[in-house]
Structures are given as C-alpha cells and as structure tokens.
Write an enzyme that holds these catalytic residues in place. Structure first.
Site, PDB file in Angstrom:
ATOM      1  N   CYS A 266       0.826  -1.212   0.000  1.00 43.00           N
ATOM      2  CA  CYS A 266       0.000   0.000   0.000  1.00 43.00           C
ATOM      3  C   CYS A 266       0.856   1.256   0.000  1.00 43.00           C
ATOM      4  CB  CYS A 266      -0.873   0.045   1.258  1.00 43.00           C
ATOM      5  SG  CYS A 266      -2.006  -1.319   1.462  1.00 43.00           S
TER       6      CYS A 266
ATOM      7  N   CYS B 120      -2.930   4.946   2.625  1.00 37.35           N
ATOM      8  CA  CYS B 120      -4.036   3.988   2.511  1.00 37.35           C
ATOM      9  C   CYS B 120      -4.882   3.994   3.779  1.00 37.35           C
ATOM     10  CB  CYS B 120      -3.508   2.585   2.243  1.00 37.35           C
ATOM     11  SG  CYS B 120      -4.821   1.399   1.865  1.00 37.35           S
TER      12      CYS B 120
ATOM     13  N   CYS C 220      -2.524  -3.040  -3.511  1.00 37.21           N
ATOM     14  CA  CYS C 220      -3.800  -2.863  -2.809  1.00 37.21           C
ATOM     15  C   CYS C 220      -4.851  -2.334  -3.780  1.00 37.21           C
ATOM     16  CB  CYS C 220      -3.591  -1.876  -1.664  1.00 37.21           C
ATOM     17  SG  CYS C 220      -5.089  -1.379  -0.805  1.00 37.21           S
TER      18      CYS C 220
END
Length: 191
Positions: free
Chosen positions: A31, A35, A62
């Site tokens: 990520c 995030c 992600c």
C-alpha cells in the site's frame, strides 16, 4: 522501518505517498502510506522504496489505494496539504479556521471537511499537535520558562498551555521537563 515511516502509516499521511510503500506479510499486499485500510501490526510490515521492489517480494498492489497508479493529488488532498503546510509554518501564531480558510481562498466548512477527511484530524487538532511537539522539544532542550515556551509555540497563556499539555500528554510541562533532564523514561504522549 523508522519511527517517521511508522507515524506516516498510522496517520495515513499522504505527504509520504511515492516516497515509500509498505507491504503486509499477512495479506500479501502493498500500500501507499496514505491507505485508509486498518492500521497493521508493525511486526507484519515491510518497507519498500518502489512498487517494483514490493512486487519482487511477491506482494500484489492494494485495490483500495492503488499504489501503482501515477501519483496525483485530488483537490481535497491538495487543499489539505496546503493547509497542513500553512499550519506548520504559522503554528506559533494565533490562528482561527476562518483565517486559514481565507488564506487558502475556501470556505471554513469546506476546509474543515476536506482536512478531516484527508488528514484524519481536524485542523485545530493538527495545530495543537504541532504546538505540543514544539513545546516538548523546547522543554527537553532549553531552560526557557514554561510561560516563554507557551508563548513561543502559540498559546496565549501559560495556564492554558499547562492544562492542554497535561490533558494531551498525561503530565505537566514541569514533570515532562524533569523526566527529560533526569534521563528517565519520559511520560507517554498521545501525540
């Protein structure tokens, strides 16, 4: 992973997007620091400087934050970053939401909503944290009086500063300074 990177992950700080990525061994994904997924356990986090490094380690991107997409700020993120930079630069001055909004040419309501959404805290809380971190630094590294420190970091009085400092950190400014000077473990602060 250093403390600054961990803080960026916990705070979902968009200012660190593109500087590094974090992967989770438990889920097999990586990520951006911004995030909004659940805060991971630090022992499961691996840091990567590029998306390619994360992929080489067997992780996939992600689907929520899309770390592989070109880095672009949304208008809300751009406004929040401008506000954060303004607050950081002027944190020692008395500021109101109306003043900050006027400086950025937006309504106070829009600024509050965007800042809260992007940064996860209100502009007032962000400003308070900046002031308290500056105060902690001064308490630990100078012999300035509590009143002088309070005024330097943007509080209008030492009594208000002491009350807020105690509420946010769990100890008084004097107790914090004593712990720092004695080299004992400093009181934990939720900043």
């Amino acid at each position: 992973m250093n403390e600054q990177m961990w803080r960026a992950i916990v705070d979902c700080d968009p200012a660190y997007d593109g500087q590094f990525y974090y992967g989770l061994q438990t889920t097999g994904i990586f990520c951006k620091p911004s995030c909004r997924s659940k805060t991971p356990n630090p022992e499961n986090v691996r840091i990567f400087l590029t998306t390619g490094d994360a992929k080489k380690a067997g992780l996939r991107p992600c689907k929520r934050c899309r770390p592989e997409e070109p880095f672009r700020l949304t208008s809300e993120e751009e406004l929040a970053q401008k506000a954060a930079a303004f607050l950081t630069q002027h944190c020692h001055q008395p500021l109101s939401l109306q003043q900050i909004a006027a400086e950025l040419f937006v309504s106070p309501y829009h600024l509050q909503r965007c800042f809260q959404k992007v940064m996860g805290v209100s502009p007032a809380k962000f400003l308070l944290r900046k002031r308290l971190k500056a105060a902690q630094h001064l308490l630990g590294n100078t012999q300035e009086s509590i009143t002088t420190i309070a005024l330097q970091v943007g509080f209008q009085s030492s009594s208000h500063f002491s009350a807020v400092f105690h509420k946010e950190t769990g100890c008084s400014p004097t107790a914090y300074r004593q712990c720092q000077s004695q080299g004992t473990k400093k009181p934990t602060a939720s900043l």
